[in-house]
Design a protein around this motif. Structure first.
Motif, mmCIF file in Angstrom:
data_model
loop_
_atom_site.group_PDB
_atom_site.id
_atom_site.type_symbol
_atom_site.label_atom_id
_atom_site.label_comp_id
_atom_site.label_asym_id
_atom_site.label_seq_id
_atom_site.Cartn_x
_atom_site.Cartn_y
_atom_site.Cartn_z
ATOM 1 N N MET A 450 0.826 -1.206 0.000
ATOM 2 C CA MET A 450 0.000 0.000 0.000
ATOM 3 C C MET A 450 0.856 1.250 0.000
ATOM 4 O O MET A 450 2.003 1.241 0.429
ATOM 5 N N MET A 451 0.253 2.331 -0.452
ATOM 6 C CA MET A 451 0.883 3.629 -0.348
ATOM 7 C C MET A 451 -0.197 4.595 0.096
ATOM 8 O O MET A 451 -1.354 4.470 -0.290
ATOM 9 N N GLN A 452 0.174 5.524 0.963
ATOM 10 C CA GLN A 452 -0.787 6.503 1.475
ATOM 11 C C GLN A 452 -0.244 7.898 1.212
ATOM 12 O O GLN A 452 0.955 8.119 1.274
ATOM 13 N N LYS A 453 -1.152 8.804 0.984
ATOM 14 C CA LYS A 453 -0.716 10.181 0.743
ATOM 15 C C LYS A 453 0.065 10.710 1.948
ATOM 16 O O LYS A 453 -0.414 10.653 3.087
ATOM 17 N N THR A 454 1.267 11.179 1.677
ATOM 18 C CA THR A 454 2.170 11.618 2.741
ATOM 19 C C THR A 454 2.960 12.819 2.240
ATOM 20 O O THR A 454 3.313 12.892 1.068
ATOM 21 N N ALA A 455 3.218 13.764 3.148
ATOM 22 C CA ALA A 455 4.009 14.943 2.783
ATOM 23 C C ALA A 455 5.349 14.923 3.494
ATOM 24 O O ALA A 455 5.489 14.331 4.561
ATOM 25 N N ALA A 456 6.322 15.588 2.897
ATOM 26 C CA ALA A 456 7.639 15.704 3.533
ATOM 27 C C ALA A 456 8.247 17.040 3.131
ATOM 28 O O ALA A 456 7.898 17.613 2.093
ATOM 29 N N ARG A 457 9.139 17.524 3.977
ATOM 30 C CA ARG A 457 9.823 18.783 3.691
ATOM 31 C C ARG A 457 11.319 18.514 3.641
ATOM 32 O O ARG A 457 11.845 17.742 4.441
ATOM 33 N N ALA A 458 11.958 19.167 2.670
ATOM 34 C CA ALA A 458 13.417 19.103 2.577
ATOM 35 C C ALA A 458 13.939 20.521 2.686
ATOM 36 O O ALA A 458 13.426 21.427 2.018
ATOM 37 N N THR A 459 14.929 20.723 3.556
ATOM 38 C CA THR A 459 15.503 22.061 3.739
ATOM 39 C C THR A 459 17.011 21.975 3.590
ATOM 40 O O THR A 459 17.694 21.319 4.387
ATOM 41 N N LEU A 460 17.505 22.620 2.544
ATOM 42 C CA LEU A 460 18.952 22.662 2.313
ATOM 43 C C LEU A 460 19.455 23.995 2.851
ATOM 44 O O LEU A 460 18.927 25.054 2.492
ATOM 45 N N ASP A 578 28.959 26.938 -2.203
ATOM 46 C CA ASP A 578 29.270 28.074 -3.077
ATOM 47 C C ASP A 578 28.033 28.535 -3.848
ATOM 48 O O ASP A 578 27.827 29.731 -4.067
ATOM 49 N N ILE A 579 27.227 27.583 -4.255
ATOM 50 C CA ILE A 579 25.994 27.965 -4.971
ATOM 51 C C ILE A 579 25.099 28.768 -4.043
ATOM 52 O O ILE A 579 24.562 29.822 -4.409
ATOM 53 N N MET A 580 24.944 28.278 -2.805
ATOM 54 C CA MET A 580 24.067 28.948 -1.849
ATOM 55 C C MET A 580 24.582 30.355 -1.556
ATOM 56 O O MET A 580 23.809 31.324 -1.524
ATOM 57 N N ARG A 581 25.906 30.458 -1.343
ATOM 58 C CA ARG A 581 26.472 31.768 -1.029
ATOM 59 C C ARG A 581 26.301 32.702 -2.232
ATOM 60 O O ARG A 581 25.851 33.831 -2.110
ATOM 61 N N GLY A 582 26.672 32.166 -3.421
ATOM 62 C CA GLY A 582 26.606 32.983 -4.630
ATOM 63 C C GLY A 582 25.194 33.492 -4.897
ATOM 64 O O GLY A 582 24.983 34.627 -5.326
ATOM 65 N N ALA A 583 24.229 32.627 -4.609
ATOM 66 C CA ALA A 583 22.835 33.013 -4.880
ATOM 67 C C ALA A 583 22.231 33.784 -3.704
ATOM 68 O O ALA A 583 21.065 34.183 -3.769
ATOM 69 N N GLY A 584 22.999 33.939 -2.635
ATOM 70 C CA GLY A 584 22.515 34.681 -1.475
ATOM 71 C C GLY A 584 21.382 33.974 -0.750
ATOM 72 O O GLY A 584 20.481 34.608 -0.210
ATOM 73 N N LYS A 585 21.419 32.629 -0.749
ATOM 74 C CA LYS A 585 20.334 31.859 -0.120
ATOM 75 C C LYS A 585 20.783 31.341 1.245
ATOM 76 O O LYS A 585 21.832 30.699 1.361
ATOM 77 N N GLN A 586 19.994 31.593 2.266
ATOM 78 C CA GLN A 586 20.240 30.964 3.561
ATOM 79 C C GLN A 586 19.752 29.515 3.530
ATOM 80 O O GLN A 586 20.323 28.649 4.157
ATOM 81 N N LYS A 587 18.672 29.337 2.800
ATOM 82 C CA LYS A 587 18.179 27.965 2.670
ATOM 83 C C LYS A 587 17.309 27.830 1.421
ATOM 84 O O LYS A 587 16.760 28.816 0.911
ATOM 85 N N LEU A 588 17.241 26.591 0.959
ATOM 86 C CA LEU A 588 16.290 26.246 -0.103
ATOM 87 C C LEU A 588 15.380 25.180 0.503
ATOM 88 O O LEU A 588 15.857 24.194 1.063
ATOM 89 N N GLU A 589 14.088 25.415 0.422
ATOM 90 C CA GLU A 589 13.172 24.522 1.126
ATOM 91 C C GLU A 589 12.008 24.149 0.218
ATOM 92 O O GLU A 589 11.522 24.988 -0.537
ATOM 93 N N ALA A 590 11.583 22.907 0.313
ATOM 94 C CA ALA A 590 10.405 22.493 -0.450
ATOM 95 C C ALA A 590 9.615 21.479 0.350
ATOM 96 O O ALA A 590 10.191 20.631 1.030
ATOM 97 N N GLU A 591 8.294 21.608 0.306
ATOM 98 C CA GLU A 591 7.439 20.575 0.890
ATOM 99 C C GLU A 591 6.618 19.980 -0.243
ATOM 100 O O GLU A 591 5.993 20.699 -1.013
ATOM 101 N N GLU A 592 6.655 18.684 -0.354
ATOM 102 C CA GLU A 592 5.914 18.009 -1.415
ATOM 103 C C GLU A 592 5.169 16.836 -0.808
ATOM 104 O O GLU A 592 5.539 16.333 0.243
ATOM 105 N N SER A 593 4.137 16.419 -1.500
ATOM 106 C CA SER A 593 3.506 15.189 -1.032
ATOM 107 C C SER A 593 3.472 14.185 -2.171
ATOM 108 O O SER A 593 3.593 14.536 -3.343
#
Lengths: 750, 337
Positions: A450-460, A578-593
């Protein structure tokens, strides 16, 4: 999206040790009863001594007078809670009126919680609990399923998520009557209790202003949260349920249990933090695998082709709920028979409601079916594997759908080879060494993938570390580890740069952990969230000034060792930091289900399969059975971590050995009470009972069953094990054991 | 758990004085007493801690035997070089019992006094004559698969759960006690009693008596011994039936035989007639069978435990074979021989 990097990453498919292993062995992992709280109160439950009736009087004066006692809650002084049944019905509840602790003077089952003594110390609460005196007006009770069979009924309301028995096919009775080879037998399995190491417990931390942080032993932090908010009329913002570690549950943590209700009730009323922990004995007042009596009829042509399959089962349930599980359906699924009929009934007993216990229903139904198939193979004089191959179902006849994948043939073949099935003589009682008769038996196993609808968040984060978050639970199965592996591969990171947060109701939405669906569901959600972060990261990388990836197609960029690189030239690339610094990002975050594919499920169904082979050595004179070898060949789609996967199967097999030979909750029907309510007298296998267990995973590619090709492993290890052992005992001794557990007295037959 | 006071006895005499209070209990390893207190089966008002008394040594006894202090733990006793060499039957029985953790804490004296594992005895919500005299026996007509087939009464069909005691019975140990009237010695066969009309009383200890040591006679059986324990799993389970056997065989003739059964009665079960029937005979299956019949004379089941009669008969035969062949049952092999 599935692509080459995911399937061939450094971690997915590799045998990784548990990422939470060190926390567990050093004691740093906290369980529900271990969380500290300022000025914590302790609640001890008083349990009913009678099985059915009314509380005439309950004397709490002596208990209240004890030093340190703060309050004694009973049905007479409990605070009011929600009125309607549906408020008490959790995500996994069967139809009916859920049990309400301290609701009124009615006793519905032996051991029912009838008072909660709350004191400044655990010792004071326990001492005072012994001073609560209860006068009962007892009423007649019924706990013996055999005596209630005449009252059995088809459950009028179906339990959500549980498939009812399939519709009959052909004319099973007529085909049975006409067939040349047939058998009809009754099979029984005793009541079993889950008995995880960690007893049920709840620590409610009173945060002031009606806000609660709840540490509950649960397989669903959000399930416990919504139960608490519904029952006590609280807002979800005020209730957080945190249970990062669970010391085993096997299904006993699916439903919110009464210690949660009682601890929250006391905390709200007393405006203090409260802990309630069940004793081992009291855990026998929770749900259990129901006593089930089954009749299986099989009829075949002389060539072994099945002509008729009839599978009927009657199980006990409580007076107040119709607990249901899938017991008989497997007989319409595993083998191809033109004529089949099914019947599943319940009978009311004066016990607490049964509950899901590892592979609920399948352990029972498949035991009966696979034991009957073994008997049929004997009747036919045919090898048990050959009989199964002749009746191999290439299609799910129950639902008239195709399988997403089914490598059961490979399980039979590879399992038989590993086991040395060819060395088995066909005749029972024909193999012996010293005083012991040797027997070899096999059985198939099956569980729905079985599979059930589930969400997760990833934070880089800017330092190149990745945090994964999902509300699901890791009940000891290895979920932390496999999610870290999936995430590490998705973003090309070393495992130690990934952290995983689970078991917290504030995290992205997840159903209860159960049904073997967590790896496929949470794993696919994590994959999706990481894919989104990856997309954002690569887009940012290409947009940097002077980026070596500026004009490279996204699908030609790979993430590995913490860098984004052009697939063909590893020198051309950028570190994630280096990508994060260059792009001025403290974090990249996504929540998907992630959810099962609705279109695929219109035409297909997913099942996990196994072939279990058992060797037993039976000292027939003394009735002692040793299970000296088990080979379990499992087809479960993609295996994310062969090490934790193997552990799941080992655990399932050990539990199957317990089911076959040892586990039984003894009921005194005169008293209506479970009597062996402790780990000394409720026997689960010890190390001395366990010999060689060999697990092999058959290769199975399935891109339909779940986005990451995973089917799940929590259940399949136990299914089929008991039947394989019972069949091996028949091969060793010539005796059919249709009543589990197979104890010494049954072997010597005295 | 009820409130109780606690005192650490500085001498055996002080412990004996404390025991004048019938609601006082001796505590040493506590492996059984603490459980029983948590279940409200035992409700002592005073615990007398004897763990600081000098009773933890194994010493020579006059006449060539050995004297085992009451505080010697089950683990220390089982692994003692001299015991393992001269009394391997005792070592074996100890290692068949409980778990390593429990054996590390449980003492020789405490093991003698451990109480039955009858389900009903442990559950104060149910009637039990042993726990509450006059309340009735729930096991008769109830769940009695693990109960007695020998020496039971209409008031109680509980069994004594110890493994050590079964070996001590076969070894004909003597229990040394100190009491208000001085010291005395009680032969093992007389130490535990049958339930009769007063199942609440397990032993013949008198009010105020403290077990100080257990004396074993000089070793008599060489390698012709065994402790065979049959149970529902291979470790950490109480015996359905156990058999302790010691034989002295010379020139193909049994000179001396001692046998005791565990898990079948309110005390380790011995019958001199069964032993005498073997003495002077050859160690043959036929003779073993006759001895088993004698040892089980009067056995009676209560329904669920009927199988124990046949199981015991077979187990006695097997144990005698093991002993005669000097191939004692191993307690570490994952199998029954």
């Amino acid at each position: 999206m599935l692509n080459a990097e995911h399937t061939q990453g450094a971690h997915v498919g590799a045998p990784r040790s548990r990422v939470d292993g060190r926390l567990k062995v050093t004691g740093a992992a906290r369980y529900a009863a271990e969380f500290p709280a300022d000025s914590l109160l302790h609640g001890v439950i008083v349990s009913s001594a009678v099985t059915r009736g009314k509380i005439k009087r309950i004397h709490t004066g002596d208990a209240k007078a004890q030093p340190g006692v703060v309050e004694v809650f009973t049905h007479e002084n409990r605070p009011s809670t929600a009125w309607f049944d549906y408020k008490y019905r959790d995500e996994t509840a069967p139809p009916g009126s859920p049990f309400r602790p301290l609701y009124d003077d009615e006793i519905q089952f032996s051991g029912q919680a009838i008072a909660l003594v709350v004191a400044e110390t655990f010792e004071a609460a326990r001492a005072a609990a012994m001073l609560v005196r209860v006068e009962y007006t007892p009423a007649d009770h019924a706990t013996n399923l055999d005596l209630q069979l005449d009252e059995a009924y088809v459950p009028p309301k179906k339990r959500n998520g549980i498939k009812p028995p399939p519709k009959p096919r052909g004319d099973a009775e007529a085909a049975f009557a006409a067939a040349p080879v047939k058998l009809q037998n009754e099979y029984r399995v005793a009541i079993e209790h889950h008995n995880p190491m960690e007893p049920h417990a709840t620590t409610v931390v009173w945060k002031g202003g009606g806000k609660l942080t709840i540490h509950d032993k649960t397989q669903g932090s959000q399930n416990s949260q919504s139960y608490v908010t519904n029952v006590f009329g609280l807002s979800a913002d005020d209730v957080e349920v945190i249970s990062p570690f669970v010391g085993g549950a096997f299904g006993s943590g699916l439903r919110p249990q009464h210690q949660l209700f009682l601890a929250v009730m006391a905390a709200l009323q007393l405006e203090r933090s409260v802990r309630v922990e069940l004793t081992r004995d009291q855990t026998f007042t929770l749900g259990y695998r129901p006593c089930t009596i089954q009749q299986v009829s099989l009829a075949a042509n002389r060539d072994g082709k099945l002509q008729s399959v009839m599978h009927n089962a009657t199980a006990g349930t409580s007076r107040f709920e119709d607990y249901q599980e899938v017991v008989v359906n497997w007989s319409g699924l595993l083998y191809d028979s033109p004529n089949a009929s099914f019947d599943y009934r319940l009978a009311k007993l004066d016990t607490y409601t049964p509950s899901d216990m590892r592979a609920p229903g399948a352990t029972l139904g498949v035991f009966a079916l696979e034991a009957a198939m073994d008997e049929l193979s004997c009747e036919l004089g045919m090898d048990p594997i050959e009989l199964r191959l002749r009746n191999y179902a290439d299609r799910d006849e129950n639902d008239d759908k195709a399988f997403t994948s089914k490598e059961l043939r490979a399980c039979y073949r590879q399992g038989a080879e590993r086991f040395g099935w060819s060395r088995r003589s066909s005749k029972p009682r024909s193999m012996r060494e010293g005083r012991e008769l040797i027997g070899m038996g096999m059985a198939s196993g099956v569980w729905e993938a079985m599979m059930q609808k589930t969400a997760a968040r990833a934070t880089l984060t800017a330092d190149g570390k990745l945090e994964i978050a999902c509300a699901t639970a890791d009940i000891g199965t290895g979920t932390y580890t496999i999610l870290a592996q999936i995430a590490a591969d998705a973003l090309g990171l070393p495992l130690e740069r990934v952290s995983v947060k689970l078991g917290d109701s504030s995290l992205p939405k997840s159903p209860v952990e159960g049904g073997s669906w967590t790896a496929a569901s949470a794993g696919s959600a994590v994959q999706a969230a990481c894919d989104s972060v990856k997309q954002a990261l690569l887009t940012a990388a290409r947009g940097l000034e002077g980026s070596p990836l500026a004009n490279v197609d996204l699908d030609r960029i790979v993430l590995r060792d913490g860098r984004a690189e052009v697939a063909a030239h590893s020198s051309a690339g950028l570190a994630i930091e280096d990508i994060m610094r260059g792009a001025g990002k403290q974090k990249l975050e996504a929540e998907e289900s992630a959810a099962p594919s609705k279109t695929a499920m219109l035409t297909h169904v997913g099942y996990t399969h196994s072939a279990v082979f058992a060797e037993v050595r039976v000292d027939e004179e003394l009735g002692v059975v040793r299970v000296t070898r088990i080979v379990n060949a499992v087809a479960a789609g993609k295996i994310i971590n062969p090490k934790t996967a193997r552990s799941q199967i080992l655990g399932g097999v050990v539990m199957g050995i317990g089911m076959a030979l040892e586990e039984e909750t003894l009921v005194d029907h005169h008293l209506g009470r479970f009597m062996n309510h402790n780990l000394a007298e409720y026997h689960v296998p010890v190390n001395a009972d366990i010999h060689d267990i060999d697990v092999l995973f058959v290769e199975e590619h399935d891109e339909m069953v779940s986005p990451i090709g995973v089917k799940g492993l929590g259940e399949i290890g136990i299914v089929g094990t008991a039947a394989a052992i019972a069949n091996a005992i028949h091969h060793a001794t010539g005796k059919r054991m249709r009543d589990l557990p197979i104890t010494i007295d049954k072997i010597i037959g005295a | 758990m009820n409130r109780f006071s606690y005192v650490r006895a500085a001498s055996a005499a002080e412990a004996v004085r404390e025991l004048a209070d019938p609601a006082a209990r001796i505590i040493a390893g506590g492996t059984n007493l603490l459980d029983l207190m948590k279940y409200a089966v035992e409700k002592p008002t005073r615990l007398v801690d004897i763990t600081h008394l000098p009773l933890a040594t194994i010493e020579d006894a006059p006449g060539g035997g050995v004297r085992i202090g009451a505080l010697v733990t089950n683990a220390a006793l089982a692994y003692d070089d001299r015991i393992a060499r001269d009394y391997p039957l005792l070592s074996s029985a100890l290692l068949a019992g409980a778990s390593p953790q429990l054996r590390n804490a449980a003492t020789t004296g405490g093991n003698l006094l451990q109480r039955t594992r009858c389900y009903y005895f442990y559950d104060p919500a149910t009637p039990c004559n042993k726990r509450e005299p006059g309340s009735g026996c729930s096991a008769i007509g109830g769940l009695n698969r693990i109960h007695a087939i020998l020496g039971a009464s209409e008031n109680c069909i509980a069994t004594h759960p110890s493994d050590m005691c079964v070996a001590l019975a076969a070894l004909e140990a003597v229990i040394h006690v100190e009491g208000p009237d001085g010291a005395r010695a009680i032969p093992m066969a007389d130490f535990h009693r049958l339930p009769g009309d007063s199942p609440e009383i397990d032993t013949t200890l008198r009010q105020g008596e403290l077990i100080t040591s257990v004396e074993l006679p000089p070793p008599a059986f060489g390698q012709n011994h065994t402790y065979l324990k049959l149970r529902d799993r291979l470790s950490y389970a109480f015996a359905l039936v156990s058999v302790a056997v010691g034989l002295n065989i010379e020139g193909g003739t049994i000179k001396k035989a001692r046998m005791a059964l565990g898990g079948v009665a309110h005390k380790p079960w011995r019958k001199p007639e069964a032993e005498q029937a073997l003495e002077g005979q050859a160690p043959t299956l036929e003779n073993f069978g006759r001895a088993a019949e004698l040892l089980l004379q009067g056995a009676r089941g209560h329904g669920h435990n009927d199988f124990k009669i046949e199981l015991a008969r077979r187990a006695i035969g097997r144990a005698l074979s093991q002993a005669a062949e000097a191939r004692p049952q191993s307690q570490t092999d994952k199998r029954i021989r």
